[in-house]
Design a protein around this motif. Structure first.
Motif, short mmCIF file in Angstrom:
data_model
loop_
_atom_site.label_atom_id
_atom_site.label_comp_id
_atom_site.label_asym_id
_atom_site.label_seq_id
_atom_site.Cartn_x
_atom_site.Cartn_y
_atom_site.Cartn_z
N ALA A 81 -6.27 -34.72 -11.43
CA ALA A 81 -5.42 -33.54 -11.21
C ALA A 81 -6.17 -32.23 -11.33
CB ALA A 81 -4.24 -33.57 -12.19
N SER A 82 -7.17 -32.18 -12.20
CA SER A 82 -7.84 -30.90 -12.44
C SER A 82 -8.98 -30.61 -11.48
CB SER A 82 -8.37 -30.84 -13.88
OG SER A 82 -9.39 -31.79 -14.09
N SER A 83 -9.56 -31.64 -10.85
CA SER A 83 -10.67 -31.34 -9.95
C SER A 83 -10.69 -32.18 -8.67
CB SER A 83 -12.01 -31.47 -10.68
OG SER A 83 -12.19 -32.80 -11.13
N TYR A 84 -10.51 -33.48 -8.78
CA TYR A 84 -10.69 -34.38 -7.63
C TYR A 84 -9.76 -34.04 -6.47
CZ TYR A 84 -11.37 -38.70 -5.04
OH TYR A 84 -11.65 -39.62 -4.06
N LEU A 85 -8.52 -33.73 -6.77
CA LEU A 85 -7.53 -33.48 -5.71
C LEU A 85 -7.78 -32.19 -4.94
CD1 LEU A 85 -4.30 -34.74 -7.45
CD2 LEU A 85 -5.50 -35.81 -5.54
N ASN A 86 -8.63 -31.33 -5.46
CA ASN A 86 -8.94 -30.09 -4.73
C ASN A 86 -9.57 -30.39 -3.38
OD1 ASN A 86 -7.94 -28.31 -6.67
ND2 ASN A 86 -9.86 -28.36 -7.80
N ASN A 87 -10.13 -31.59 -3.20
CA ASN A 87 -10.72 -31.98 -1.92
C ASN A 87 -9.65 -32.32 -0.88
OD1 ASN A 87 -13.35 -31.87 -3.01
ND2 ASN A 87 -13.10 -33.91 -3.87
N TYR A 88 -8.42 -32.53 -1.32
CA TYR A 88 -7.37 -33.01 -0.43
C TYR A 88 -6.22 -32.03 -0.23
CZ TYR A 88 -9.85 -37.35 -1.12
OH TYR A 88 -10.83 -38.31 -1.16
N TRP A 89 -6.07 -31.09 -1.16
CA TRP A 89 -4.95 -30.15 -1.13
C TRP A 89 -5.44 -28.71 -1.08
CZ3 TRP A 89 0.06 -31.64 -0.79
CH2 TRP A 89 0.36 -32.96 -1.13
N PRO A 90 -4.70 -27.83 -0.42
CA PRO A 90 -5.09 -26.41 -0.39
C PRO A 90 -4.69 -25.68 -1.66
CG PRO A 90 -3.12 -26.74 0.94
CD PRO A 90 -3.56 -28.11 0.46
N ASP A 91 -5.29 -24.54 -1.85
CA ASP A 91 -4.88 -23.58 -2.88
C ASP A 91 -5.01 -24.09 -4.31
OD1 ASP A 91 -4.20 -21.90 -0.74
OD2 ASP A 91 -2.12 -22.59 -0.75
N GLY A 92 -5.80 -25.14 -4.54
CA GLY A 92 -5.94 -25.65 -5.91
C GLY A 92 -4.62 -25.98 -6.55
N VAL A 93 -3.66 -26.45 -5.75
CA VAL A 93 -2.30 -26.63 -6.23
C VAL A 93 -2.22 -27.60 -7.41
CG1 VAL A 93 -1.67 -28.43 -4.55
CG2 VAL A 93 0.10 -26.97 -5.52
N PHE A 94 -2.98 -28.68 -7.39
CA PHE A 94 -2.86 -29.63 -8.50
C PHE A 94 -3.56 -29.14 -9.76
CE2 PHE A 94 -0.97 -32.57 -5.56
CZ PHE A 94 -0.04 -33.18 -6.37
N LEU A 95 -4.59 -28.35 -9.61
CA LEU A 95 -5.20 -27.74 -10.80
C LEU A 95 -4.18 -26.83 -11.48
CD1 LEU A 95 -7.52 -27.15 -12.71
CD2 LEU A 95 -8.34 -25.45 -11.07
N LYS A 96 -3.45 -26.06 -10.71
CA LYS A 96 -2.42 -25.17 -11.27
C LYS A 96 -1.31 -25.97 -11.94
CE LYS A 96 -3.48 -21.69 -7.81
NZ LYS A 96 -3.11 -21.15 -6.51
N ILE A 97 -0.87 -27.03 -11.27
CA ILE A 97 0.18 -27.87 -11.85
C ILE A 97 -0.31 -28.49 -13.15
CG2 ILE A 97 1.46 -30.04 -11.51
CD1 ILE A 97 1.61 -29.30 -8.50
N PHE A 98 -1.52 -29.03 -13.12
CA PHE A 98 -2.09 -29.67 -14.31
C PHE A 98 -2.18 -28.68 -15.47
CE2 PHE A 98 -5.91 -30.54 -16.87
CZ PHE A 98 -5.50 -31.73 -17.44
N LYS A 99 -2.72 -27.50 -15.20
CA LYS A 99 -2.85 -26.51 -16.27
C LYS A 99 -1.50 -26.15 -16.86
CE LYS A 99 -7.14 -24.17 -14.95
NZ LYS A 99 -7.71 -22.91 -14.42
N ASP A 100 -0.52 -25.93 -16.00
CA ASP A 100 0.79 -25.53 -16.49
C ASP A 100 1.49 -26.64 -17.26
OD1 ASP A 100 2.88 -23.38 -16.49
OD2 ASP A 100 4.03 -25.01 -15.59
N LEU A 101 1.47 -27.85 -16.74
CA LEU A 101 2.20 -28.93 -17.36
C LEU A 101 1.48 -29.60 -18.52
CD1 LEU A 101 3.75 -30.76 -14.27
CD2 LEU A 101 4.92 -29.32 -15.94
N TYR A 102 0.16 -29.68 -18.45
CA TYR A 102 -0.57 -30.47 -19.44
C TYR A 102 -1.40 -29.66 -20.42
CZ TYR A 102 1.00 -34.53 -16.92
OH TYR A 102 1.81 -35.48 -16.35
N LEU A 103 -1.79 -28.46 -20.03
CA LEU A 103 -2.61 -27.67 -20.95
C LEU A 103 -1.80 -26.62 -21.70
CD1 LEU A 103 -5.88 -27.17 -18.85
CD2 LEU A 103 -5.32 -28.96 -20.50
N ASN A 104 -0.56 -26.42 -21.29
CA ASN A 104 0.28 -25.43 -21.95
C ASN A 104 1.31 -26.06 -22.88
OD1 ASN A 104 -0.96 -23.21 -20.77
ND2 ASN A 104 0.33 -23.30 -18.96
#
Length: 150
Positions: free
Chosen positions: A126-149
């Motif tokens: 969620a934090s890095s690998y999916l950036n190759n497949y999705w635009p706008d770093g969407v999963f990094l943002k989701i991961f940070k919000d849901l799992y790091l906060n």
């Protein structure tokens, strides 16, 4: 939505209204932002639902999501859903299905005693690998919000 399960033919019939998100994402003449303006919020909600239910959904590629006629995003590919409470698995059990692409995630998620830690695998995905497949770093943002906060 499951319409039918045919055990003898080993087929499951599910709701399928239109196409996967890959069909939109990888078509240079189309745009997720134009066709599904709230796609990021919908993805967020889906990942949050899995988290709230106590699961990691590891299959988060665009082809793992489809669009209904009314522009709702739904998911499929439940083969890689792991309960938070059962996050460790002996790697040798699934070694035969680990391909070369993305194998680094498996290596980085394997403990010294040969257990795959799917929490760590999910974090890497969620934090890095999916950036190759999705635009706008969407999963990094989701991961940070849901799992790091938390």
């Amino acid at each position: 939505k499951i319409y039918d399960v045919n055990y003898s033919s080993q087929k499951i019939y599910i709701e399928w209204n239109k196409e996967t998100l890959s069909n939109i994402l990888y078509d240079p003449n189309r745009s997720l932002d134009e066709e599904i303006p709230d796609w990021k919020e919908q993805l967020y909600t889906l990942v949050k639902d899995f988290k709230d239910a106590g699961y990691y959904k590891l299959s988060l590629y665009p082809h793992c999501f489809f669009v209904t006629k009314d522009k709702k995003i739904k998911t499929l590919d439940y083969y890689a859903v792991i309960p938070h409470s059962e996050r460790f698995l002996e790697r040798r059990i699934i070694e035969g299905v680990i391909g070369k692409i993305g194998s680094d995630r498996f290596d980085d998620s394997t403990t010294k005693d040969g257990l795959l830690d799917f929490k760590k695998f999910f974090e890497i995905t969620a934090s890095s690998y999916l950036n190759n497949y999705w635009p706008d770093g969407v999963f990094l943002k989701i991961f940070k919000d849901l799992y790091l906060n938390d």
